[in-house]
Design an enzyme around this catalytic site. Structure first.
Site, mmCIF file in Angstrom:
data_model
loop_
_atom_site.group_PDB
_atom_site.id
_atom_site.type_symbol
_atom_site.label_atom_id
_atom_site.label_comp_id
_atom_site.label_asym_id
_atom_site.label_seq_id
_atom_site.Cartn_x
_atom_site.Cartn_y
_atom_site.Cartn_z
ATOM 1 N N LEU A 1 46.831 28.859 4.348
ATOM 2 C CA LEU A 1 47.096 30.204 4.827
ATOM 3 C C LEU A 1 47.929 30.070 6.096
ATOM 4 C CD1 LEU A 1 43.723 32.196 4.488
ATOM 5 C CD2 LEU A 1 45.901 32.726 3.378
ATOM 6 N N ASP A 2 48.844 30.983 6.299
ATOM 7 C CA ASP A 2 49.648 30.941 7.518
ATOM 8 C C ASP A 2 48.742 30.964 8.740
ATOM 9 O OD1 ASP A 2 51.783 31.080 5.814
ATOM 10 O OD2 ASP A 2 52.229 33.186 6.210
ATOM 11 N N LYS A 3 49.215 30.409 9.832
ATOM 12 C CA LYS A 3 48.418 30.344 11.061
ATOM 13 C C LYS A 3 47.982 31.728 11.518
ATOM 14 C CE LYS A 3 48.460 28.485 15.780
ATOM 15 N NZ LYS A 3 49.241 27.745 16.811
#
Length: 256
Positions: free
Chosen positions: A108-110
């Site tokens: 998942l993106d940061k």
């Protein structure tokens, strides 16, 4: 599944998260470890995990080879096992789980949050990430810009990204229209920053992103960001039963 090979007691307890070899040696010296009803006297005692009965501080040791954790990943944490500068998802776990060396299945993106599966079961991870499986991933998102039925159809046809790649067809539902639209979307692959890039290709910007489902696994609403729990036997079983194709037949025909 129990492993039948003999192992040193201290090695096994270290693997199970009870401490370092030195700490295990202290546990044994303090007469806090029993094997088959008798006090363990040597750290090097050989035991058979899953067959020998081991107690630590009066509590039976439940040996297992794999762990499966559902994490509600918070924003600002990397979907990784280590990083020199940033906090990673494994840092959110206590030593008893980190001892199994779990890793995130996918990423998942940061700045995104939501469902992330952590496990040390490489076979299951490979199955869930295999491009041939088309495992669906569902997100809730807030999008800056009017989202219309034209965008819904664009998702259904597949969207050409900034690098020229055309995505597989996806499903987009408008939950709340407006200049800050709320949407739910399902995609069947996991390209880098894919959701953000798909909306960017439509001239819109994702301002909030949360994954709520992956395959049959649905984020537990009781989990706050940063919290986790073990998967149930039923949840693990359903993940293992995934068979291609999971992509709806009508979406296959939409792909050009």
């Amino acid at each position: 599944m129990a492993v039948k090979e003999r192992q040193r007691l201290d090695k096994l307890l270290t693997h199970m998260g009870f401490g370092t070899r030195k700490e295990i040696k202290k546990l044994i010296k303090e007469k806090r470890v029993q094997v088959n009803g008798e006090l363990a006297r040597e750290p090097g005692l050989h035991v058979i995990p899953g067959r020998d009965h081991i107690d630590v501080d009066g509590e039976p040791l439940e040996y297992r080879q794999y762990i499966y954790l559902m994490l509600n990943k918070p924003q600002g944490v990397l979907s990784a096992t280590e990083d020199r500068l940033a906090k990673v998802v494994v840092d959110l776990l206590p030593p008893r789980y980190r001892a199994f060396h779990p890793f995130p299945v996918g990423r998942l993106d940061k700045d995104a949050e939501g469902l992330l599966l952590l496990t040390n079961d490489g076979k299951l991870a490979h199955q869930l990430l295999s491009p041939k499986k088309h495992v669906p991933k569902t997100y809730y998102a807030v999008v800056c810009g009017m989202v219309t039925e034209i965008d819904v159809e664009a998702f259904r046809q597949g969207i050409i990204l900034d690098d020229g790649y055309r995505t597989m067809p996806g499903e987009l539902k408008i939950l709340c229209p407006g200049p800050e639209a709320e949407v739910e979307l399902t995609i069947y692959e996991g390209k880098y920053h894919q959701v953000k890039r798909m909306f960017a290709a439509l001239g819109k910007k994702v301002t909030y992103l949360k994954r709520i489902a992956m395959g049959s696994l649905v984020l537990d609403e009781q989990l706050k960001p940063g919290e986790y729990r073990e998967l149930t036997a039923e949840e693990i079983g359903k993940l293992r039963e995934l068979n291609p194709p999971t992509l709806p037949p009508d979406l296959f025909s939409a792909k050009i």
